[in-house]
Design a protein around this motif. Structure first.
Motif, PDB file in Angstrom:
ATOM      1  N   ARG A 359      10.505 -20.517 -29.067  1.00 31.98           N
ATOM      2  CA  ARG A 359       9.643 -20.832 -28.067  1.00 31.98           C
ATOM      3  C   ARG A 359       9.024 -19.502 -27.375  1.00 31.98           C
ATOM      4  NH1 ARG A 359      13.111 -25.389 -25.083  1.00 31.98           N
ATOM      5  NH2 ARG A 359      12.852 -27.134 -26.392  1.00 31.98           N
ATOM      6  N   PRO A 381      13.910 -26.707 -29.968  1.00 32.49           N
ATOM      7  CA  PRO A 381      14.667 -27.840 -30.091  1.00 32.49           C
ATOM      8  C   PRO A 381      15.955 -28.076 -30.767  1.00 32.49           C
ATOM      9  CG  PRO A 381      12.375 -28.212 -30.013  1.00 32.49           C
ATOM     10  CD  PRO A 381      12.683 -26.632 -30.269  1.00 32.49           C
ATOM     11  N   PRO A 428      22.529 -27.260 -31.417  1.00 31.66           N
ATOM     12  CA  PRO A 428      22.067 -26.184 -30.339  1.00 31.66           C
ATOM     13  C   PRO A 428      23.022 -24.991 -30.325  1.00 31.66           C
ATOM     14  CG  PRO A 428      23.319 -28.131 -29.281  1.00 31.66           C
ATOM     15  CD  PRO A 428      22.822 -28.434 -30.834  1.00 31.66           C
ATOM     16  N   ASP A 434      20.166 -26.745 -26.308  1.00 33.90           N
ATOM     17  CA  ASP A 434      19.049 -26.750 -27.229  1.00 33.90           C
ATOM     18  C   ASP A 434      19.307 -25.413 -27.911  1.00 33.90           C
ATOM     19  OD1 ASP A 434      18.598 -24.972 -24.997  1.00 33.90           O
ATOM     20  OD2 ASP A 434      16.585 -25.696 -24.801  1.00 33.90           O
TER      21      ASP A 434
END
Length: 461
Positions: A359, A381, A428, A434
């Motif tokens: 991200r 994710p 994760p 995550d």
């Protein structure tokens, strides 16, 4: 599948089995000889006893007036009822005139013929006297003969219980001493792997094993030569391929400056983008080729901390590098076996993937533990276990629109395996809901860890 077997165990089983079999055969032959010899001894005893009894019996009969009833001769030893030899004195009509203490008053089932005869209960010798009118028959039982033979065989068999175990123990000791050079050579060859192709040192081996040692060293030498040639080829190929691609990209960028916003500028920008993608793909393919050539196989050592600092410094000059965070639990050296170049390529690919697919609003964290374990974490994710397996395959990419070739993880895993390190993927991140983590775990601990900070301290940059 071919089953594994131990040479020592096979020799032990064969030698022990042969020794036991030979001993049993020897006992069997001994039993046959004893049976023959015992038969001769017993027959001689029967004949001698009968011939010695004849004059005594004649005197006894001449002194008797009543011969109608058989007379029983009492045992000469008080309290003993066991007799190995029994006898009867019979007349020409078969009547029993005298018989020994243990013999029956009923006539022996043996004909009145001088010589030896066999019956169901034993062997008998008949001696004739007084013109074949008096017969002395002496018998020993078949059970007595069997018992004597059995005791003789047991006397030969009992030493097996001692001799065979002692022999097996002696054979085991001798085999261990004789096969010790084989174990030494096997251990020396077993220590050779993808990260250690040096020649085996001269060993104190018998003449039969020296050709094997020479052949193994020759094979290792050829492998080192082949790997060196492959590395040189891929290095030269990388240089030769980068140069024309860089030239084509530079010419395209110059063309864009000349075209400015003309109608052909869009197509030129598309060409520039394609050339940039081709350059990245060529770079990954060349890295993969170098990994296949075994550039991670190296007998040297490198400092994990120095390589990480160098790779992080390279990323600092890029726009995405601002998201990088480095945490160290130890500011000292973290020396590991392997190639610094190969580790740098693997680490660069893992960090590139984290920056590219993570991200954009979350940092990429590079953590170095005290034992040299490196963890690269980025926001992402959570993935299923099957997706983690798929990501390890070549040209495999996750559900993303980011540019990439799908070779980064494959290259990193191959190079780390050559350095006896393991790449563990987790999603994760342990302790979170995550994120994605790539963990580099070295199989062997560092050979020179320094400690400039106290235990548990962490430095963050």
């Amino acid at each position: 599948m071919i089953g594994r077997h131990s040479l020592t165990k096979a020799l032990m089983l064969w030698i022990s089995g042969i020794i036991t079999l030979v001993w049993v055969l020897a006992v069997g032959l001994g039993a046959l000889v004893m049976q023959e010899e015992f038969g001769e001894i017993f027959d001689s005893s029967l004949q001698e006893t009968a011939e010695r009894l004849v004059p005594l019996v004649i005197d006894e009969l001449f002194q008797r007036d009543d011969l109608a009833e058989p007379r029983r001769i009492m045992a000469s030893r008080a309290g003993s009822d066991e007799e190995y030899l029994t006898y009867q004195v019979r007349d020409q009509r078969g009547r029993v005139l005298l018989h020994s203490h243990a013999a029956s008053a009923n006539p022996f089932d043996t004909p009145l013929i001088a010589g030896f005869s066999d019956g169901p209960t034993g062997r008998t010798y008949t001696a004739a006297a007084v013109s074949n009118t008096i017969f002395v028959q002496v018998r020993d039982s078949a059970e007595h003969r069997r018992e004597a033979l059995l005791e003789g065989v047991l006397a030969l068999l009992l030493p097996i219980l001692l001799v065979v175990p002692v022999t097996i123990a002696a054979v085991w000791v001798v085999l261990r001493r004789i096969l010790a050079p084989v174990d030494t050579l096997r251990s020396a060859i077993g220590r050779k792997d993808g990260g250690n192709l040096t020649a085996i040192d001269e060993l104190d081996l018998p003449e039969e094993l020296r050709p094997i040692l020479n052949s193994v060293n020759l094979l290792l030498s050829r492998l080192r030569a082949v790997l060196a040639a492959e590395r040189e080829f891929t290095s030269n190929s990388a240089h030769e391929l980068r140069t024309p691609l860089a030239g084509a990209l530079a010419q395209t960028q110059l063309l864009l400056l000349e075209l400015k916003d003309g109608p052909a500028a869009g197509r030129a920008r598309q060409i520039e983008k394609s050339l940039q993608g081709l350059t990245r793909l060529a770079e990954k393919l060349l890295q993969l080729a170098r990994a296949e050539a075994g550039i991670g196989i190296n007998e040297g050592t490198f400092d994990v901390a120095d390589v990480i600092d160098m790779v992080i410094a390279d990323f600092r000059g890029t726009a995405a590098g601002a998201r990088l965070r480095l945490e160290k639990e130890n500011e000292g050296t973290l020396v590991q076996l392997g190639s610094a170049d190969a580790f740098a390529i693997a680490l660069r690919n893992l960090i590139e993937n984290a920056l590219l697919y993570g991200r954009p609003d979350q940092p990429v964290l590079v953590r170095v533990s005290r034992d040299g374990t490196v963890r690269i974490q980025n926001g992402f994710p959570a993935l299923a276990a099957t997706e983690l397996v798929t990501l390890r395959q070549r040209f495999a990419r996750g559900d993303t629109s980011a540019a990439g070739s799908g070779l980064g993880l494959s290259i990193a895993e191959r190079l780390l395996a050559q350095m006896q390190a393991e790449l563990v993927l987790s999603s994760p991140i342990p302790g979170r809901d995550d994120g994605f983590q790539a963990e580099i775990i070295f199989a062997k601990p560092g050979v020179g860890h320094g400690a400039d900070t106290c235990p548990g301290a962490a430095a963050t940059t």
